[in-house]
Write a protein that holds these residues in place. Sequence first.
Motif, PDB file in Angstrom:
ATOM      1  N   TYR A 152       0.763  -1.075  -0.022  1.00  0.00           N
ATOM      2  CA  TYR A 152       0.127  -0.080   0.031  1.00  0.00           C
ATOM      3  C   TYR A 152       0.726   1.396   0.069  1.00  0.00           C
ATOM      4  CZ  TYR A 152      -4.005   3.034   1.500  1.00  0.00           C
ATOM      5  OH  TYR A 152      -4.812   4.079   1.291  1.00  0.00           O
ATOM      6  N   PHE A 153       1.988   1.282   0.741  1.00  0.00           N
ATOM      7  CA  PHE A 153       2.972   2.299   0.815  1.00  0.00           C
ATOM      8  C   PHE A 153       4.278   1.871   0.107  1.00  0.00           C
ATOM      9  CE2 PHE A 153       1.742   5.255   4.520  1.00  0.00           C
ATOM     10  CZ  PHE A 153       0.531   5.558   3.933  1.00  0.00           C
ATOM     11  N   LYS A 154       4.962   2.796  -0.373  1.00  0.00           N
ATOM     12  CA  LYS A 154       6.321   2.534  -0.661  1.00  0.00           C
ATOM     13  C   LYS A 154       7.115   3.580  -0.265  1.00  0.00           C
ATOM     14  CE  LYS A 154       9.269   1.087  -4.916  1.00  0.00           C
ATOM     15  NZ  LYS A 154       9.408   1.136  -6.230  1.00  0.00           N
ATOM     16  N   ILE A 155       7.996   3.104   0.856  1.00  0.00           N
ATOM     17  CA  ILE A 155       8.856   4.092   1.746  1.00  0.00           C
ATOM     18  C   ILE A 155      10.138   3.846   1.537  1.00  0.00           C
ATOM     19  CG2 ILE A 155       9.186   5.150   3.988  1.00  0.00           C
ATOM     20  CD1 ILE A 155       6.463   4.574   4.697  1.00  0.00           C
ATOM     21  N   ASP A 156      11.183   4.771   0.915  1.00  0.00           N
ATOM     22  CA  ASP A 156      12.477   4.415   0.849  1.00  0.00           C
ATOM     23  C   ASP A 156      12.879   3.077  -0.023  1.00  0.00           C
ATOM     24  OD1 ASP A 156      12.977   6.902   2.270  1.00  0.00           O
ATOM     25  OD2 ASP A 156      13.186   5.634   4.202  1.00  0.00           O
ATOM     26  N   GLY A 157      11.836   2.846  -1.072  1.00  0.00           N
ATOM     27  CA  GLY A 157      12.014   1.675  -1.924  1.00  0.00           C
ATOM     28  C   GLY A 157      11.635   0.549  -1.422  1.00  0.00           C
ATOM     29  N   LYS A 158      10.907   0.546  -0.204  1.00  0.00           N
ATOM     30  CA  LYS A 158      10.267  -0.653   0.542  1.00  0.00           C
ATOM     31  C   LYS A 158       8.682  -0.557   0.555  1.00  0.00           C
ATOM     32  CE  LYS A 158      10.282  -3.424   4.842  1.00  0.00           C
ATOM     33  NZ  LYS A 158      10.782  -3.284   6.316  1.00  0.00           N
ATOM     34  N   LEU A 159       8.200  -1.818   0.002  1.00  0.00           N
ATOM     35  CA  LEU A 159       6.869  -1.952   0.009  1.00  0.00           C
ATOM     36  C   LEU A 159       6.151  -1.925   1.462  1.00  0.00           C
ATOM     37  CD1 LEU A 159       6.317  -3.994  -3.280  1.00  0.00           C
ATOM     38  CD2 LEU A 159       6.010  -1.317  -2.898  1.00  0.00           C
ATOM     39  N   VAL A 160       5.176  -1.553   1.611  1.00  0.00           N
ATOM     40  CA  VAL A 160       4.478  -1.702   3.171  1.00  0.00           C
ATOM     41  C   VAL A 160       2.986  -2.050   3.240  1.00  0.00           C
ATOM     42  CG1 VAL A 160       4.175  -0.700   5.395  1.00  0.00           C
ATOM     43  CG2 VAL A 160       6.190   0.008   3.963  1.00  0.00           C
ATOM     44  N   ASP A 161       2.991  -3.031   3.779  1.00  0.00           N
ATOM     45  CA  ASP A 161       1.493  -3.459   3.790  1.00  0.00           C
ATOM     46  C   ASP A 161       0.648  -3.088   4.661  1.00  0.00           C
ATOM     47  OD1 ASP A 161       2.533  -5.345   1.856  1.00  0.00           O
ATOM     48  OD2 ASP A 161       2.374  -7.080   3.231  1.00  0.00           O
ATOM     49  N   PHE A 162      -0.667  -2.970   4.289  1.00  0.00           N
ATOM     50  CA  PHE A 162      -1.914  -2.179   5.112  1.00  0.00           C
ATOM     51  C   PHE A 162      -2.885  -3.427   5.446  1.00  0.00           C
ATOM     52  CE2 PHE A 162       0.594   1.491   5.388  1.00  0.00           C
ATOM     53  CZ  PHE A 162      -0.084   2.550   5.908  1.00  0.00           C
ATOM     54  N   ASP A 163      -3.296  -3.380   6.538  1.00  0.00           N
ATOM     55  CA  ASP A 163      -4.723  -4.015   6.953  1.00  0.00           C
ATOM     56  C   ASP A 163      -5.881  -3.374   6.429  1.00  0.00           C
ATOM     57  OD1 ASP A 163      -3.140  -6.167   7.448  1.00  0.00           O
ATOM     58  OD2 ASP A 163      -3.251  -5.996   9.627  1.00  0.00           O
ATOM     59  N   ILE A 164      -6.724  -3.864   6.063  1.00  0.00           N
ATOM     60  CA  ILE A 164      -8.122  -3.403   5.693  1.00  0.00           C
ATOM     61  C   ILE A 164      -9.030  -3.717   7.003  1.00  0.00           C
ATOM     62  CG2 ILE A 164     -10.059  -2.752   4.263  1.00  0.00           C
ATOM     63  CD1 ILE A 164      -8.032  -3.662   1.998  1.00  0.00           C
ATOM     64  N   MET A 165      -9.618  -2.776   7.659  1.00  0.00           N
ATOM     65  CA  MET A 165     -10.544  -3.033   8.787  1.00  0.00           C
ATOM     66  C   MET A 165     -11.878  -2.546   8.797  1.00  0.00           C
ATOM     67  SD  MET A 165      -7.644  -2.882  12.051  1.00  0.00           S
ATOM     68  CE  MET A 165      -8.516  -3.920  13.152  1.00  0.00           C
ATOM     69  N   GLU A 166     -12.905  -3.292   9.310  1.00  0.00           N
ATOM     70  CA  GLU A 166     -14.178  -2.752   9.319  1.00  0.00           C
ATOM     71  C   GLU A 166     -14.933  -2.751  10.532  1.00  0.00           C
ATOM     72  OE1 GLU A 166     -16.536  -4.066   5.998  1.00  0.00           O
ATOM     73  OE2 GLU A 166     -15.582  -2.837   4.601  1.00  0.00           O
ATOM     74  N   LYS A 167     -15.911  -2.118  10.842  1.00  0.00           N
ATOM     75  CA  LYS A 167     -16.870  -2.058  11.997  1.00  0.00           C
ATOM     76  C   LYS A 167     -18.349  -2.021  11.403  1.00  0.00           C
ATOM     77  CE  LYS A 167     -18.238   0.294  16.196  1.00  0.00           C
ATOM     78  NZ  LYS A 167     -18.099  -1.103  17.082  1.00  0.00           N
ATOM     79  N   GLN A 168     -19.124  -2.886  11.604  1.00  0.00           N
ATOM     80  CA  GLN A 168     -20.407  -2.766  11.260  1.00  0.00           C
ATOM     81  C   GLN A 168     -21.268  -1.929  12.305  1.00  0.00           C
ATOM     82  OE1 GLN A 168     -22.316  -4.159   8.794  1.00  0.00           O
ATOM     83  NE2 GLN A 168     -20.757  -5.256   7.948  1.00  0.00           N
ATOM     84  N   LEU A 169     -21.846  -0.826  12.102  1.00  0.00           N
ATOM     85  CA  LEU A 169     -22.504   0.103  13.026  1.00  0.00           C
ATOM     86  C   LEU A 169     -23.777  -0.533  13.627  1.00  0.00           C
ATOM     87  CD1 LEU A 169     -21.611   3.670  11.940  1.00  0.00           C
ATOM     88  CD2 LEU A 169     -20.621   2.355  13.745  1.00  0.00           C
ATOM     89  N   ARG A 170     -23.857  -0.526  14.998  1.00  0.00           N
ATOM     90  CA  ARG A 170     -25.278  -0.998  15.422  1.00  0.00           C
ATOM     91  C   ARG A 170     -26.333   0.186  15.343  1.00  0.00           C
ATOM     92  NH1 ARG A 170     -23.964  -3.571  20.878  1.00  0.00           N
ATOM     93  NH2 ARG A 170     -26.263  -3.485  21.346  1.00  0.00           N
ATOM     94  N   VAL A 171     -27.477  -0.150  15.726  1.00  0.00           N
ATOM     95  CA  VAL A 171     -28.319   1.068  15.900  1.00  0.00           C
ATOM     96  C   VAL A 171     -28.152   2.217  16.751  1.00  0.00           C
ATOM     97  CG1 VAL A 171     -30.713   1.563  16.230  1.00  0.00           C
ATOM     98  CG2 VAL A 171     -30.405  -0.530  15.223  1.00  0.00           C
ATOM     99  N   VAL A 172     -28.156   3.294  16.403  1.00  0.00           N
ATOM    100  CA  VAL A 172     -28.028   4.452  17.484  1.00  0.00           C
ATOM    101  C   VAL A 172     -29.247   5.274  17.233  1.00  0.00           C
ATOM    102  CG1 VAL A 172     -26.576   6.666  17.968  1.00  0.00           C
ATOM    103  CG2 VAL A 172     -25.242   4.251  17.114  1.00  0.00           C
TER     104      VAL A 172
END
Length: 351
Positions: A152-172
């Motif tokens: 997801y990122f490339k910093i100083d020539g190095k590829l960096v992985d990112f996690d994708i996170m989600e939250k389902q919203l309950r009734v508010v």
Amino acid sequence: MQEIRIVPARPEDAAAILNYSKLVGAETENLTFGEGGIPLTVEQEQEFLASTAASQTDRLWIAKMGDEIVGLANYGVIPRKRMAHRGQLGISVRKPFWGKGIGSRLMQTILNFAAVVARSEIVSLEVRSDNDRAIALYRKFGFEKIGTFKGYFKIDGKLVDFDIMEKQLRVVLETERLILRPWAEEDAAECYRYAKDPDIGPAAGWPVHTSVENSREIIRNVLSKPETYAIVLKETGLPVGSIGLHRNDLATGDDEAELGYWLGKPYWGRGIVPEAARELLRHAFEDRNLARVWCGYYDGNEKSRRVQEKLGFSYQWASENVPVPQLGEVRKGHVNCMTREEWETLRLKGK
């Protein structure tokens, strides 16, 4: 340390936000920008802040200590019909202020906005796969990893992985003064502030909370159940009590529930529980299509009796020797009920 305030960003904050971005960008490689900060002019940032302030779905908040910005959070929704139910967030905090709960306060502010104002159903974020501190915060608020964005990122020539996170919203739910939202473990200190009072729990049949950790455990195991809500004051964003619809010996059918509630003593006499309960009753009969809602109180609990009378519940019966298992005793109990037809009649009368 001075008090930390969470406030919406305004156009006049543009220069300070850009300066903050340079400082925080130099402290971490977890952000989309580095020590150069956000690549915008002050005028461009002012335009951006004006547009988000006017938006129903987008917002930016700053955490301030005095006049200094120490944290920032943003939330936005993609303005396309098929994606409008989703929102995405971002949070950053200056490194000298890590571990002080600022990220948690920013997160709760975002989730309240996402559910109540933006009406989002899903909230997502991306986080460096090796950013354990941030991942722990997100998990604490119920976010789950759904995948990994390789390189997801490339910093100083190095590829960096990112996690994708989600939250389902309950009734508010929302009223003029209140937000009714799910409890979070981060609410433990505020929960303990009120639930340790011997005038609160025992009257309702449960023991006083003994510590913040005890409150956190109760949030985790009891107050996290479906249809259980923290009563949050809009003016502070903090919980002051609890209310919910529960299944028990009274509410035996799928179209029934029992209303339960408690409120911190400093807020008694302000009409907060009736206000919260009226909205929860609307939710019960309109959104969940329940046929009846039960409510009870123990003999001598005059405050609870008056609340139920004010709401329009009909008295049903009294029972002697009702077990109070959490306190190891028996009491005289009183039972009230409201049917959907009774609620509709009250609503037409404006009560």
